[in-house]
Design an enzyme around this catalytic site. Structure first.
Site, PDB file in Angstrom:
ATOM      1  N   GLY A 170      58.658  50.862  26.845  1.00 26.29           N
ATOM      2  CA  GLY A 170      57.407  51.072  26.081  1.00 26.29           C
ATOM      3  C   GLY A 170      57.367  52.242  25.046  1.00 26.29           C
ATOM      4  CG  ASN A 201      47.351  54.807  34.977  1.00 25.34           C
ATOM      5  OD1 ASN A 201      48.100  55.510  34.264  1.00 25.34           O
ATOM      6  ND2 ASN A 201      45.949  54.847  34.756  1.00 25.34           N
ATOM      7  CB  SER A 212      52.225  52.376  18.609  1.00 22.85           C
ATOM      8  OG  SER A 212      51.569  53.221  19.773  1.00 22.85           O
ATOM      9  NE  ARG A 257      44.412  54.055  17.706  1.00 23.93           N
ATOM     10  CZ  ARG A 257      45.318  53.228  18.288  1.00 23.93           C
ATOM     11  NH1 ARG A 257      45.667  52.188  17.582  1.00 23.93           N
ATOM     12  NH2 ARG A 257      46.110  53.478  19.488  1.00 23.93           N
ATOM     13  CG  ASN A 274      52.935  48.528  28.064  1.00 20.40           C
ATOM     14  OD1 ASN A 274      52.360  47.496  28.359  1.00 20.40           O
ATOM     15  ND2 ASN A 274      52.537  49.807  27.473  1.00 20.40           N
ATOM     16  CD  GLU A 321      46.500  58.694  27.677  1.00 17.61           C
ATOM     17  OE1 GLU A 321      45.151  58.271  28.079  1.00 17.61           O
ATOM     18  OE2 GLU A 321      47.044  57.597  27.423  1.00 17.61           O
ATOM     19  CB  THR A 356      53.208  47.173  33.796  1.00 14.01           C
ATOM     20  OG1 THR A 356      53.237  47.185  32.343  1.00 14.01           O
ATOM     21  CG2 THR A 356      54.029  48.144  34.352  1.00 14.01           C
ATOM     22  CD  GLU A 357      50.641  41.525  37.565  1.00  9.74           C
ATOM     23  OE1 GLU A 357      49.727  41.837  38.194  1.00  9.74           O
ATOM     24  OE2 GLU A 357      51.656  40.644  37.955  1.00  9.74           O
ATOM     25  CG  ASP A 417      55.668  59.007  23.057  1.00  7.47           C
ATOM     26  OD1 ASP A 417      56.829  58.787  23.588  1.00  7.47           O
ATOM     27  OD2 ASP A 417      55.187  59.640  22.058  1.00  7.47           O
TER      28      ASP A 417
END
Length: 506
Positions: free
Chosen positions: A170, A148, A215, A285, A112, A468, A144-145, A172
């Site tokens: 990447g 998902n 992150s 955030r 990622n 999510e 990946t572009e 989680d």
């Protein structure tokens, strides 16, 4: 006196040999001596035999443990005047390494490039790829572009039979993509309907490796003990295998998502929902939204039904963690009689289900320190309505050694299945109809969402599923025992750091 240093064959990365002209400045006293440190490698000492005009040094690379569960690749060089003896050593080590069937030879790697600080590609190319090449592992790399991309590729295009494992570079979120694609593909190939909550899912045959570069890297931290890319790469190379439970989340017999760490309703759901509107702030955030949700202090009414786990080792409060030496791998909850279900109704600040400790650098103990990775259970944590001060006590205990469940308004149950139904509605569709029929309520609900300081308590929260947001509040969650396997071994105990007495050692 000489120092005896033994190395387990299972933790040798590789052996190499190279030609080297003898220098007149070299000391040949038959003792251990320092050799020049190579770029990017930690070189140890070399054994030197009798003086010759030309030598063939053999380099052995192996795993060395450091502090805080970190691993590193170190090198030892040995020289011998008897070329045949040296070759015998090299061949013997290589034969033993080739005989270790658990070691991967071909890996499918997804990177990622946008996660975290956008360092995934650099981390892989500079820290991980050289180690894979050194160990003789061939890789097929896909950058990946879009969101998902990895999930969709695993579901449809990936030739999984070619590989011994899948690696994600990447955070989680990237790991979630991998498991959603791999589990779905496994069920489709096996003729299992993943939309049915009553189906027993088929375990995935390929192991999954995590190279932390996001992150949030809670999955990696909770299964390895550190968020260090080199450590994770070495666990993959030596072929470690750690089974892991997965929760399937359904709503009205329709599949929603898989979860491996946290399902959170109330506080953690609100924090995620609010933070998604502030992505421009970056990682800060989460702190901002966490403080905001703590001050607003929302509680939610609903009904929790759960199926207690049976035939397991330990409880959520026994202080035992899943380690390489203590691994209660048992299948639980064989029967699911309606008489065995238990129901709790009330007002909750938070409803959390932790399938692992959920430990991270900020919370070394995690939400449930004794949660097991692979016994077919999840720890259901219910935080009832209480004062802000008491709720703060509960949150602070996540970072201390105190028992965070030893509070009157907190209860925890080890379960293999649970359901949640919010008050005032039998389904989410009823909620939508209710809002449409009462336009005033819809308007005031929007005002309260935009201005929580007004004091009105919203009726419904959202579920935080591994970072999510779920679109439904009424859910049915089932734990599937050891559905996936990671290139990991759990958190090692201190005994592992003692000198190895394994007879199969160099």
């Amino acid at each position: 006196l000489g120092v005896c240093h033994s190395v387990s064959v299972t933790e040798i990365i590789c052996v190499t040999e190279e030609e080297e002209e003898n220098s007149s400045k070299q000391r040949d006293d038959g003792s251990w001596r320092k050799i020049k440190e190579r770029e990017g490698k930690d070189c140890r000492q070399a054994f030197t035999g009798k003086k010759t005009t030309k030598k063939t040094p053999r380099h052995m690379f192996y795993v060395e443990r450091g502090r805080n569960h970190r691993w590193r690749c170190v090198e030892i060089t040995f020289r011998c005047p008897d070329r045949a003896m040296c070759q015998h050593w090299v061949s013997g080590i290589r034969d033993q390494l080739a005989a270790i069937s658990s070691r991967p030879k071909q890996l499918l790697v997804y990177i990622n490039p946008y996660g975290g600080k956008r360092q995934g590609k650099r981390i892989y190319e500079q820290k991980v790829a050289p180690l894979f090449a050194q160990a003789g592992i061939s890789t097929h790399v896909i950058v990946t572009e879009y969101a998902n991309h990895a999930r969709d590729h695993l579901r449809t295009e990936a030739e999984l039979k070619r590989f011994d494992g899948v690696v994600c570079v990447g955070g989680d979120g990237m790991f979630s993509e991998i498991i959603h694609g791999l589990i779905w593909r496994t069920q489709m190939d096996g003729g299992v309907d993943p939309n049915s909550p009553e189906e027993t899912l088929l375990p995935c045959s390929l192991r999954i490796g995590i190279i932390p570069a996001g992150s949030t890297d809670c999955i990696c931290f909770a299964t390895v003990g550190t968020n260090d890319p080199v450590t994770s790469a070495l666990h993959i190379i030596v072929g470690d295998s750690q089974p892991m439970d997965v929760c399937s989340v359904h709503h009205n017999n329709a599949f929603l998502r898989y979860s491996v760490s946290l399902l959170g309703y109330g506080f953690y759901g609100d924090v995620l929902t609010d933070s998604e509107r502030k992505r421009w702030m970056g990682p800060a955030r989460y702190d901002f939204s966490g403080l905001k949700m703590f001050l607003t202090h929302h509680y939610y009414e609903g009904t929790v039904s759960y199926l207690p786990a049976k035939g397991i080792m330990g409880t959520p409060r026994d202080g035992l963690t899943l380690t390489v030496n203590k691994c209660p791998l048992s299948t639980v909850c064989v029967s699911e009689s309606e008489d065995e279900w238990r129901t709790i109704r009330g007002k909750f600040l938070a409803i959390n289900a932790a399938s692992m400790s959920c430990a991270c650098p900020r919370s070394p103990k995690g939400l449930s320190p004794s949660a097991h990775l692979a016994d077919g259970t999840t720890d259901l944590i219910l935080v009832r309505k209480c004062s802000r001060f008491n709720f703060l006590r509960h949150l602070i205990r996540h970072t201390s050694k105190d028992d965070q469940f030893d509070l009157g308004f907190v209860e925890v149950h080890r379960v293999c299945r649970f359901r949640f139904m919010p008050r005032h509605c039998q389904s989410d569709s009823d909620l939508e109809l209710d809002l449409q029929e009462n336009s005033k309520r819809q308007i005031f609900s929007q005002i309260c969402r935009d201005h929580p300081a007004c004091g009105c308590t919203p009726i419904y929260s959202s579920w935080n599923c591994d970072g999510e947001i779920l679109n439904h509040t009424a859910i049915d969650v089932r734990v599937h025992c050891q559905l996936i396997k990671l290139f990991a071994r759990g958190i090692e105990e201190m005994a592992v750091f003692e000198e190895i007495t394994n007879p199969c050692a160099i």
